[in-house]
Scaffold this active site. Structure first.
Site, PDB file in Angstrom:
ATOM      1  N   GLY A  49       0.818  -1.214   0.000  1.00  0.00           N
ATOM      2  CA  GLY A  49       0.000   0.000   0.000  1.00  0.00           C
ATOM      3  C   GLY A  49       0.843   1.251   0.000  1.00  0.00           C
ATOM      4  N   ASP A  50       1.973   1.214   0.715  1.00  0.00           N
ATOM      5  CA  ASP A  50       2.892   2.350   0.721  1.00  0.00           C
ATOM      6  C   ASP A  50       3.397   2.651  -0.680  1.00  0.00           C
ATOM      7  OD1 ASP A  50       2.950   2.935   3.503  1.00  0.00           O
ATOM      8  OD2 ASP A  50       4.288   1.253   3.843  1.00  0.00           O
ATOM      9  N   CYS A  51       3.805   1.602  -1.394  1.00  0.00           N
ATOM     10  CA  CYS A  51       4.367   1.812  -2.735  1.00  0.00           C
ATOM     11  C   CYS A  51       3.326   2.366  -3.703  1.00  0.00           C
ATOM     12  CB  CYS A  51       4.944   0.507  -3.267  1.00  0.00           C
ATOM     13  SG  CYS A  51       6.550   0.086  -2.590  1.00  0.00           S
TER      14      CYS A  51
END
Length: 404
Positions: free
Chosen positions: A174-176
């Site tokens: 999700g961060d990426c």
């Protein structure tokens, strides 16, 4: 003739930690921007996260940190005291982008929120990652991608079959996605500034990225299509089957009338294609609970390698469910430079995952390590007009620190 990257000359101050915002910064460096990381004296917690996973955490080898911070520079500033805060503001005078994922309350308290900076820096692109967005009851809630992206969106509760344990959130996915989305927003804001001369604030939240990622599933459910899905209600031609060796194959047949007979022949069950229950796509859908066990038995007769060969020859859309460990050895990933060999300062080598966007004009994207804590403090201060005596005074006051 050297190639000029699109973002060369763009200066970014990255006042951020962990992954989502630094991932955007990594993409900006790939496309030519100069990115300066601003860290506290304690350092970004992500520098040390590898210890939780058995990954090296040293100045000579720190792959988890390097992935999202390669080719940046680093300065240590104590923004909790006024002298340090003034150093950061001075850096912003020469900056094009301020990239942060600090919580809004902390930014407001330090006078580093958008409303506090927009008048003094009217051309600045203020780029922020939040957990849940700028409004609403959870605006101040802390959020990592495991909760704000995966848990809040339904990706964990509804991706597994009902009745069992939830799936485990894959780290930093999700961060990426959020960081890559923010990269696009920053580039668009910079483009708009070229036309208008005005800065802007662009914001992406982990939760908002997840809502977008799950847009189709969310829409399905509003019209009665239920999740989580039991095995017997899945599409028989768009699901996964286990082979004799324990590996799984994901079928992705969307045109049943076109590919069903080819699949049956590849699995050596041609008679099934002539079964009155499965003569066309509509009947296959209607009688899926009867077809799935037939296909399960057929797949279990073959090892995955043989299944892969058979399905490729039949030109059927599929793939084997690969494992994380296989990425570093995937010839397709290496051919496209999605992974590249990188040698650490201690001589150890590993296959570094690379950012995914490619440009014909630029060619190969740079591969490098992330900066050490405060590695470039003196250099950055001198570039911004600080004299040696001023730098010494700032260090003495506890406002900045240089890497040993």
């Amino acid at each position: 003739m050297s190639i000029t990257k699109p973002l060369e000359g763009i200066r970014v101050i990255e006042f951020a930690n962990f992954v989502a915002a630094p991932a955007a910064g990594r993409l900006l460096t790939d496309w030519g921007a100069s990115v300066i990381r601003v860290e506290s004296f304690a350092g970004d917690s992500w520098r040390f996260y590898g210890r939780n996973c058995g990954v090296p955490v040293t100045e000579q080898e720190n792959p988890l940190f390097d992935i999202y911070n390669a080719n940046k520079r680093d300065i240590l500033i104590n923004t909790k005291i006024e002298e340090g805060r003034q150093v950061l503001l001075r850096l912003l005078k020469e900056a094009d982008v301020f990239l942060t994922n600090n919580r809004q309350k902390a930014l407001v308290k330090a006078g580093l929120d958008y409303d506090s900076l927009k008048e003094e820096f009217p051309r600045l692109i203020y780029a922020q990652v939040t957990g849940y967005g700028q409004q609403g009851p959870d605006v101040d809630a802390p959020g990592y991608d495991g909760v704000a992206f995966f848990s809040r969106s339904g990706l964990l509760a509804d991706v597994a079959e009902p009745g069992g344990y939830p799936a485990t959130a894959p780290g930093c996915v999700g961060d990426c996605m959020t960081g890559t989305t923010l990269f696009g927003a920053i580039c668009a804001a910079l483009f708009a500034r070229e036309r208008t001369g005005k800065g802007d604030m662009v914001e992406v939240s982990l939760f908002g990225s997840a809502v977008w990622a799950c847009a189709a599933m969310s829409t399905f459910t509003q019209y009665g299509y239920e999740y989580p899905k039991k095995r017997e209600v899945m599409s028989a031609l768009y699901t996964f089957y286990q082979c004799k060796d324990g590996e799984w194959i994901q079928l992705a047949i969307t045109e049943g009338d076109r590919h069903w007979r080819a699949l049956a022949e590849a699995l050596e069950i041609p008679e099934t294609a002539d079964d009155p229950r499965f003569l066309d796509a509509g009947l296959i859908s209607k009688n899926r609970s009867e077809l799935i066990p037939i296909l399960e038995r057929a797949f279990r007769r073959f090892d995955s390698k043989e299944i892969v060969d058979r399905l490729r020859k039949a030109d059927i859309v599929f793939d084997r469910l690969r494992h994380y460990r296989e990425i570093s050895q995937d010839p397709q990933a290496e051919a496209n430079q999605y992974i590249r060999a990188f040698t650490f300062e201690n001589g150890n080598q590993y296959m570094m995952p690379m950012t995914p966007i490619r440009s014909r004009n630029i060619g190969d994207m740079p591969c490098g390590r992330g900066p050490h804590m405060g590695e470039h403090t003196d250099q950055i201060l001198k570039e911004n007009g600080y004299a040696d005596a001023e730098i010494a005074a700032l260090k003495n006051d506890g406002a900045v620190r240089q890497h040993p």
